[in-house]
Motif scaffolding. Structure first.
Motif, PDB file in Angstrom:
ATOM      1  N   ALA A  37       0.829  -1.209   0.000  1.00  0.00           N
ATOM      2  CA  ALA A  37       0.000   0.000   0.000  1.00  0.00           C
ATOM      3  C   ALA A  37       0.859   1.252   0.000  1.00  0.00           C
ATOM      4  N   TYR A  38       1.958   1.247   0.741  1.00  0.00           N
ATOM      5  CA  TYR A  38       2.853   2.411   0.769  1.00  0.00           C
ATOM      6  C   TYR A  38       3.360   2.727  -0.632  1.00  0.00           C
ATOM      7  N   ARG A  39       3.871   1.688  -1.324  1.00  0.00           N
ATOM      8  CA  ARG A  39       4.442   1.920  -2.654  1.00  0.00           C
ATOM      9  C   ARG A  39       3.380   2.356  -3.647  1.00  0.00           C
ATOM     10  N   ARG A  40       2.220   1.727  -3.600  1.00  0.00           N
ATOM     11  CA  ARG A  40       1.144   2.094  -4.518  1.00  0.00           C
ATOM     12  C   ARG A  40       0.673   3.527  -4.273  1.00  0.00           C
ATOM     13  N   THR A  41       0.627   3.931  -3.009  1.00  0.00           N
ATOM     14  CA  THR A  41       0.182   5.287  -2.693  1.00  0.00           C
ATOM     15  C   THR A  41       1.226   6.315  -3.099  1.00  0.00           C
ATOM     16  N   MET A  42       2.506   6.013  -2.866  1.00  0.00           N
ATOM     17  CA  MET A  42       3.554   6.937  -3.278  1.00  0.00           C
ATOM     18  C   MET A  42       3.562   7.098  -4.795  1.00  0.00           C
ATOM     19  N   ASP A  43       3.426   5.993  -5.524  1.00  0.00           N
ATOM     20  CA  ASP A  43       3.394   6.067  -6.989  1.00  0.00           C
ATOM     21  C   ASP A  43       2.182   6.867  -7.469  1.00  0.00           C
ATOM     22  N   ALA A  44       1.026   6.633  -6.836  1.00  0.00           N
ATOM     23  CA  ALA A  44      -0.183   7.362  -7.214  1.00  0.00           C
ATOM     24  C   ALA A  44      -0.031   8.848  -6.917  1.00  0.00           C
ATOM     25  N   MET A  45       0.662   9.170  -5.836  1.00  0.00           N
ATOM     26  CA  MET A  45       0.884  10.571  -5.497  1.00  0.00           C
ATOM     27  C   MET A  45       1.694  11.281  -6.578  1.00  0.00           C
ATOM     28  N   GLU A  91      -7.386  13.391  -4.959  1.00  0.00           N
ATOM     29  CA  GLU A  91      -6.586  13.072  -6.151  1.00  0.00           C
ATOM     30  C   GLU A  91      -6.107  11.622  -6.115  1.00  0.00           C
ATOM     31  N   LEU A  92      -5.734  11.128  -4.932  1.00  0.00           N
ATOM     32  CA  LEU A  92      -5.275   9.745  -4.820  1.00  0.00           C
ATOM     33  C   LEU A  92      -6.384   8.749  -5.115  1.00  0.00           C
ATOM     34  N   GLU A  93      -7.614   9.118  -4.771  1.00  0.00           N
ATOM     35  CA  GLU A  93      -8.749   8.208  -4.934  1.00  0.00           C
ATOM     36  C   GLU A  93      -9.566   8.518  -6.187  1.00  0.00           C
ATOM     37  N   ALA A  94      -8.959   9.268  -7.105  1.00  0.00           N
ATOM     38  CA  ALA A  94      -9.633   9.546  -8.374  1.00  0.00           C
ATOM     39  C   ALA A  94      -9.813   8.245  -9.148  1.00  0.00           C
ATOM     40  N   PRO A  95     -10.790   8.173 -10.036  1.00  0.00           N
ATOM     41  CA  PRO A  95     -11.019   6.943 -10.821  1.00  0.00           C
ATOM     42  C   PRO A  95      -9.745   6.465 -11.515  1.00  0.00           C
ATOM     43  N   GLY A  96      -9.466   5.175 -11.345  1.00  0.00           N
ATOM     44  CA  GLY A  96      -8.291   4.582 -11.966  1.00  0.00           C
ATOM     45  C   GLY A  96      -7.044   4.627 -11.118  1.00  0.00           C
ATOM     46  N   ARG A  97      -7.115   5.234  -9.912  1.00  0.00           N
ATOM     47  CA  ARG A  97      -5.932   5.288  -9.052  1.00  0.00           C
ATOM     48  C   ARG A  97      -6.086   4.298  -7.895  1.00  0.00           C
ATOM     49  N   THR A 133      -6.843   1.251   0.380  1.00  0.00           N
ATOM     50  CA  THR A 133      -5.400   1.244   0.137  1.00  0.00           C
ATOM     51  C   THR A 133      -4.738   2.470   0.761  1.00  0.00           C
ATOM     52  N   VAL A 134      -5.372   3.629   0.608  1.00  0.00           N
ATOM     53  CA  VAL A 134      -4.831   4.841   1.216  1.00  0.00           C
ATOM     54  C   VAL A 134      -4.834   4.713   2.736  1.00  0.00           C
ATOM     55  N   ASP A 135      -5.911   4.189   3.290  1.00  0.00           N
ATOM     56  CA  ASP A 135      -5.970   3.981   4.745  1.00  0.00           C
ATOM     57  C   ASP A 135      -4.843   3.061   5.209  1.00  0.00           C
TER      58      ASP A 135
END
Length: 273
Positions: free
Chosen positions: A167-175, A234-240, A245-247
């Protein structure tokens, strides 16, 4: 239709840092900035000292934020004058008057802005957010007096691609993706800063990178937590990302099992002959 691009290959219709994201008027913005400053100021000031920061110098602090580096230059290094430049200087001005500190509320990319010349120019976590970053490097280098020095600092990252599902890596990449699409932030250019400075004719060009430890609940973990919380739409926009996962990523920043490598900072410097 492809949006118009500027000379650095970025969309000229993008929003801006401090407007579309991370508004300076937010009640937690100064605290978020200072969480990062606690971590990065010692590295920055060590390098500034090594570059000769001291009495007799006129300095430019670009993107001054809450003023921690500007005030260090005056109080600890003993420079004569610091011009602290930012598009929003509210947090800096709340710190009170300081002998030798000149606060300038302006946009660095404004071609009509005349600040004079300097013996030392410093910009940290600014250029990465500007579509005009290559032109800005040229402009900043052009403000140096003979013998003057410049120090540029921006984010770099060494992601763990062997565990990209966390989740950390996915959130950082999405950011990073959201920042790029919203305000044009791009850290892929940062390793080129030493080359940019050489292209400007500077001497004694060098660089170093610092990747600080990311400890549970520490200032850097608080910085990323505050950043992600501010960016949830922005992190929870469609397709992200989905909210769960953010939680999970936010919980990891407080977990005693946290073992991630946070984004670090590349410092590049040079001297005007």
């Amino acid at each position: 239709m492809t949006p118009p691009s500027g000379p650095d290959g970025q969309d000229t219709a993008l929003g801006r840092y401090g407007e579309s994201l991370f508004e300076a008027a937010h009640p937690r913005e100064a605290e978020r900035i200072d969480d990062a400053a606690v971590v990065y100021d010692p590295v920055t000031t060590h390098r500034l000292r090594a570059l000769g920061a001291g009495p007799g110098l006129r300095c430019l602090e670009v993107g001054a934020g809450t003023g921690t580096v500007a005030r260090w230059l005056l109080r600890e290094a003993g420079v004569d004058e610091v011009v602290a430049l930012d598009r929003d200087t509210g947090a800096l001005e709340r710190g009170g008057d300081e002998p030798g500190l000149r606060v300038v509320t302006a946009d660095l990319t404004d071609g009509s802005l005349d600040l004079g010349t300097f013996d030392l120019v410093h910009a940290r976590f600014v250029l990465m957010h500007l579509p005009e970053r290559r032109r800005v490097v040229s402009r900043l280098a052009g403000l140096l007096n003979p013998g003057g020095r410049i120090l540029l600092g921006d984010a770099v990252e060494l992601p763990d691609r062997l565990d990209a599902s966390r989740a950390y890596r996915r959130t950082m990449d999405a950011m990073w993706e959201a920042l790029r699409e919203t305000i044009g932030t791009d850290i892929t250019h940062v390793p080129a800063y030493p080359r940019f400075l050489r292209e400007e004719g500077l001497a004694e060009v060098a660089a170093e990178a610092y990747c600080p430890p990311l400890t549970p609940g520490g200032p850097l973990a608080r910085f990323w937590s505050g950043t992600w919380r501010r960016m949830r739409p922005e992190l929870e926009a469609p397709g992200r990302l989905d909210p769960a996962t953010v939680d999970e990523a936010l919980a990891q920043l407080d977990s005693p099992h946290l073992a991630e490598l946070a984004p670090g900072m590349l410092l590049a410097w040079g001297r005007r002959a």
